[in-house]
Design a protein around this motif. Structure first.
Motif, PDB file in Angstrom:
ATOM      1  N   GLY A 147       0.825  -1.201   0.000  1.00 52.21           N
ATOM      2  CA  GLY A 147       0.000   0.000   0.000  1.00 52.21           C
ATOM      3  C   GLY A 147       0.862   1.255   0.000  1.00 52.21           C
ATOM      4  N   THR A 148       0.256   2.393   0.277  1.00 44.94           N
ATOM      5  CA  THR A 148       0.958   3.669   0.178  1.00 44.94           C
ATOM      6  C   THR A 148       1.142   4.317   1.546  1.00 44.94           C
ATOM      7  OG1 THR A 148      -1.140   4.814  -0.178  1.00 44.94           O
ATOM      8  CG2 THR A 148       0.069   4.098  -2.133  1.00 44.94           C
ATOM      9  N   LEU A 149       2.151   5.197   1.610  1.00 42.93           N
ATOM     10  CA  LEU A 149       2.405   5.964   2.829  1.00 42.93           C
ATOM     11  C   LEU A 149       1.578   7.240   2.820  1.00 42.93           C
ATOM     12  CD1 LEU A 149       6.314   5.853   3.152  1.00 42.93           C
ATOM     13  CD2 LEU A 149       4.646   4.370   4.254  1.00 42.93           C
ATOM     14  N   THR A 150       1.299   7.743   4.012  1.00 38.36           N
ATOM     15  CA  THR A 150       0.746   9.089   4.119  1.00 38.36           C
ATOM     16  C   THR A 150       1.904  10.041   4.392  1.00 38.36           C
ATOM     17  OG1 THR A 150       0.348   8.836   6.490  1.00 38.36           O
ATOM     18  CG2 THR A 150      -1.447   8.206   5.018  1.00 38.36           C
ATOM     19  N   SER A 151       1.661  11.332   4.279  1.00 40.49           N
ATOM     20  CA  SER A 151       2.751  12.306   4.431  1.00 40.49           C
ATOM     21  C   SER A 151       3.217  12.434   5.874  1.00 40.49           C
ATOM     22  CB  SER A 151       2.303  13.674   3.915  1.00 40.49           C
ATOM     23  OG  SER A 151       1.167  14.122   4.640  1.00 40.49           O
ATOM     24  N   ARG A 152       2.333  12.151   6.816  1.00 33.67           N
ATOM     25  CA  ARG A 152       2.697  12.232   8.234  1.00 33.67           C
ATOM     26  C   ARG A 152       1.839  11.287   9.058  1.00 33.67           C
ATOM     27  NH1 ARG A 152       1.496  18.360   9.592  1.00 33.67           N
ATOM     28  NH2 ARG A 152       2.768  18.519   7.709  1.00 33.67           N
ATOM     29  N   TYR A 153       2.317  10.962  10.230  1.00 35.41           N
ATOM     30  CA  TYR A 153       1.591  10.077  11.146  1.00 35.41           C
ATOM     31  C   TYR A 153       1.555  10.759  12.506  1.00 35.41           C
ATOM     32  CZ  TYR A 153       2.098   6.535   7.532  1.00 35.41           C
ATOM     33  OH  TYR A 153       2.039   5.849   6.340  1.00 35.41           O
ATOM     34  N   ARG A 154       0.379  11.202  12.892  1.00 40.58           N
ATOM     35  CA  ARG A 154       0.259  12.008  14.114  1.00 40.58           C
ATOM     36  C   ARG A 154       0.183  11.161  15.383  1.00 40.58           C
ATOM     37  NH1 ARG A 154      -0.364  17.175  12.842  1.00 40.58           N
ATOM     38  NH2 ARG A 154      -1.186  17.783  10.796  1.00 40.58           N
ATOM     39  N   LYS A 155      -0.225   9.900  15.253  1.00 40.46           N
ATOM     40  CA  LYS A 155      -0.395   9.084  16.465  1.00 40.46           C
ATOM     41  C   LYS A 155      -0.229   7.613  16.120  1.00 40.46           C
ATOM     42  CE  LYS A 155      -3.442   9.172  20.508  1.00 40.46           C
ATOM     43  NZ  LYS A 155      -4.787   9.573  20.995  1.00 40.46           N
ATOM     44  N   ILE A 156       0.953   7.080  16.378  1.00 39.32           N
ATOM     45  CA  ILE A 156       1.197   5.669  16.078  1.00 39.32           C
ATOM     46  C   ILE A 156       1.662   4.941  17.335  1.00 39.32           C
ATOM     47  CG2 ILE A 156       1.820   6.211  13.692  1.00 39.32           C
ATOM     48  CD1 ILE A 156       4.738   5.605  14.461  1.00 39.32           C
ATOM     49  N   THR A 157       1.449   3.641  17.325  1.00 43.41           N
ATOM     50  CA  THR A 157       1.919   2.786  18.414  1.00 43.41           C
ATOM     51  C   THR A 157       2.356   1.461  17.817  1.00 43.41           C
ATOM     52  OG1 THR A 157       1.347   1.676  20.495  1.00 43.41           O
ATOM     53  CG2 THR A 157      -0.413   1.923  18.875  1.00 43.41           C
ATOM     54  N   PHE A 158       3.252   0.782  18.514  1.00 39.68           N
ATOM     55  CA  PHE A 158       3.730  -0.520  18.076  1.00 39.68           C
ATOM     56  C   PHE A 158       3.063  -1.637  18.872  1.00 39.68           C
ATOM     57  CE2 PHE A 158       6.877   2.717  17.284  1.00 39.68           C
ATOM     58  CZ  PHE A 158       7.202   2.499  15.962  1.00 39.68           C
ATOM     59  N   ASP A 159       2.170  -1.262  19.758  1.00 32.88           N
ATOM     60  CA  ASP A 159       1.474  -2.221  20.626  1.00 32.88           C
ATOM     61  C   ASP A 159       0.017  -2.326  20.183  1.00 32.88           C
ATOM     62  OD1 ASP A 159       0.174  -3.585  22.724  1.00 32.88           O
ATOM     63  OD2 ASP A 159       1.647  -2.893  24.169  1.00 32.88           O
ATOM     64  N   LYS A 160      -0.369  -3.511  19.739  1.00 30.36           N
ATOM     65  CA  LYS A 160      -1.728  -3.715  19.234  1.00 30.36           C
ATOM     66  C   LYS A 160      -2.777  -3.470  20.320  1.00 30.36           C
ATOM     67  CE  LYS A 160      -2.838  -7.899  18.067  1.00 30.36           C
ATOM     68  NZ  LYS A 160      -2.889  -9.155  17.290  1.00 30.36           N
ATOM     69  N   GLU A 161      -2.467  -3.856  21.561  1.00 28.36           N
ATOM     70  CA  GLU A 161      -3.424  -3.689  22.647  1.00 28.36           C
ATOM     71  C   GLU A 161      -3.715  -2.212  22.900  1.00 28.36           C
ATOM     72  OE1 GLU A 161      -4.970  -6.253  23.954  1.00 28.36           O
ATOM     73  OE2 GLU A 161      -3.795  -7.531  22.612  1.00 28.36           O
TER      74      GLU A 161
END
Length: 505
Positions: A147-161
């Motif tokens: 898929g494609t990237l967005t220009s920015r990511y305002r809120k990400i986490t590496f924990d699924k929970e």
């Protein structure tokens, strides 16, 4: 009403057979077509009383025996084993690549690529993505896969929970285009360096030698990957012995300056051990594939053969009715077509079963090598550690749990202890007298991940008068000092002594 009656009957049978009956709902009323019963009820083709009567059955010993025969005793007791499924789920949780690892990798790699990532509380924020990573993500092959990237990511986490609890958060891990782009950038820029090798220091002083990292792959007869695994083969410089170890050991080593020359003889020796480890892995996969094949042969093949016989009898019946003058050409044509469909399905299933049992391996691929120098700042006494393990294992048995020593596997804990309604993951630290204790990154990450299931057992005065101190969920309940130079999380004596529950042995 039909469904209600059926569920009532299921509840009755469940009392006799247990929950396993729900796994084979379609087989517990031999000869009854539930779909057809509902159609007849909806079309008023038969009275509701007649339909309900077909579901009725007296739950005597003879009926239960027939149901068990239809299910197959093995299906009811061996193959559908909820205890085994629960154990498999626990094992999967234990060996899963926990988010602390993916987070640590991503942050370091993203920053190395020139990216800026900011952490706020439990989340990260990315305002811009480096050109090289965006370039990789713009390639057609990448976009078609991830898929494609967005220009920015305002809120990400590496924990699924954490992501599940926050609708605005984006879960970033394997399969996410941002993570895959960073991973691809890392491979393109550093894979050759990984194969050339790097130098690390082991603060515990246990390892002194070379660790080879191989990727092994097993495919089945359909060409489908049955399993893929990372193997770490360690050659000890002091003894010359070679053994397989847990690849996660690299998290507990400190980066060290310097280079080393890889001897060809070491490489050949490591390859032989990697092949042996891969063959053992193939045997594990084959054992599970054979178990699955047995189920498919016993129930999948059996079901299709039963359906084919059913249509054989129908065709014979229809032919007889046609001889008596009934118009049965269409019915015979439909029955023959359905029989051929089942015959093709049976042939395909048998073909699939045979090829799923046919496993093959390719040559293990070297993906990295490191030289390990033994340090001396965190060296422990093997005899004291042995006493500590004995004390902890004895305590677990005394309280009705079944402890298993898994310390050699480097899982981030030393003991896996199973009780009636719990599983404890226990890290044991022993001291000849007393003092601070240190946790490796692997142990600390697992403590954070397992929470209340993780225990720190500290054995004080192990050589003379062992006293056991227990701390549940140390990641939550202890204040630690991170020592970056020795990649350890140190728990001061005053801290663990204050927080622990003491147990006399």
């Amino acid at each position: 009403m039909v469904l209600s009656k059926l569920l009532d009957k299921l509840r009755e049978i469940r009392e006799a057979l247990g929950d396993k009956v729900f796994d084979v709902i379609g087989e517990i009323f031999p000869g009854k077509d539930f779909y057809q019963l509902v159609v007849e009820a909806a079309a008023n083709a038969r009275s509701i009383d007649e339909i309900l009567a077909t579901i009725e059955a007296k739950l005597d010993e003879e009926y239960i025996a027939k149901v068990k025969d239809a299910l197959g005793e093995n299906l009811a007791t061996r193959f559908i084993d909820y205890t085994r499924i629960k154990e498999m789920a626990e094992k999967a949780k234990e060996f899963r690549l926990i988010p602390e690892y993916t987070e640590a990798f991503f942050v370091k790699a993203f920053q190395k690529a020139g990216g800026k990532i900011t952490k706020t509380g439990e989340f990260y924020r990315i305002d811009s993505i480096p050109y090289e990573i965006r370039k990789i993500a713009s390639e057609d092959s990448f976009k078609n896969t991830w898929g494609t990237l967005t220009s920015r990511y305002r809120k990400i986490t590496f924990d699924k929970e954490i992501a599940i609890k926050d609708a605005d958060a984006e879960f970033v891990s394997f399969g996410h285009p941002l993570f895959e782009a960073v991973l691809e950038w890392t491979l393109r820029n550093y894979f050759k360096e990984c194969v050339k090798g790097a130098v690390f220091r082991d603060p515990s002083g246990i390892y002194s030698g070379v660790i080879f990292f191989f990727e092994g792959e097993v495919k089945d007869g359909k060409g489908v990957i049955a399993g893929k695994k990372l193997f770490a083969i360690y050659r000890d410089d002091r003894t010359g012995e070679v053994e397989e170890i847990n690849p996660s050991i690299i998290w507990d080593l400190a980066p060290h300056s310097g280079k080393f020359n890889l001897e060809e003889v070491w490489m050949k020796e490591a390859e032989r051990y990697a092949i042996k480890a891969l063959m053992n892995f193939k045997d594990e996969l084959l054992k599970e594939r054979l178990r699955q094949a047995e189920i498919k042969e016993k129930y999948g093949v059996k079901s299709l053969e039963t359906l084919i016989r059913k249509y054989d009898l129908k065709i014979i019946e229809y032919e007889e009715r046609r001889r008596r003058g009934e118009k049965m050409d269409l019915a015979i044509q439909m029955a023959e077509r359905r029989k051929k469909e089942y015959e093709r399905a049976l042939e395909g299933l048998k073909w699939e079963i045979e090829r799923e049992k046919n496993l093959s391996v390719s040559m293990p691929k070297l993906i990295g090598v490191i030289k390990v120098i033994a340090g001396d700042e965190m060296v422990s006494d093997a005899e004291i550690e042995r006493i500590g393990m004995e004390v902890a294992m004895a305590y677990e048995r005394m309280h009705g749990r079944n402890p298993e020593d898994v310390s050699a596997l480097n899982l981030g804990y030393d003991i896996r202890s199973v009780g009636e309604n719990e599983v404890r993951y226990i890290e044991v630290k022993a001291r000849a007298t007393t003092g601070d204790v240190a946790l490796t990154p692997n142990e600390w990450f697992k403590a954070k991940r397992f929470g209340d299931q993780y225990y720190l057992y500290i054995v004080e005065n192990a050589a003379i008068n062992p006293t056991l101190y227990i701390i549940r969920n140390p990641a939550k309940n202890l204040e630690v000092i991170e020592k970056v130079e020795s990649v350890r999380f140190v728990v001061p004596y005053s801290e663990w002594k204050r927080k622990a529950r003491v147990k006399k042995i």
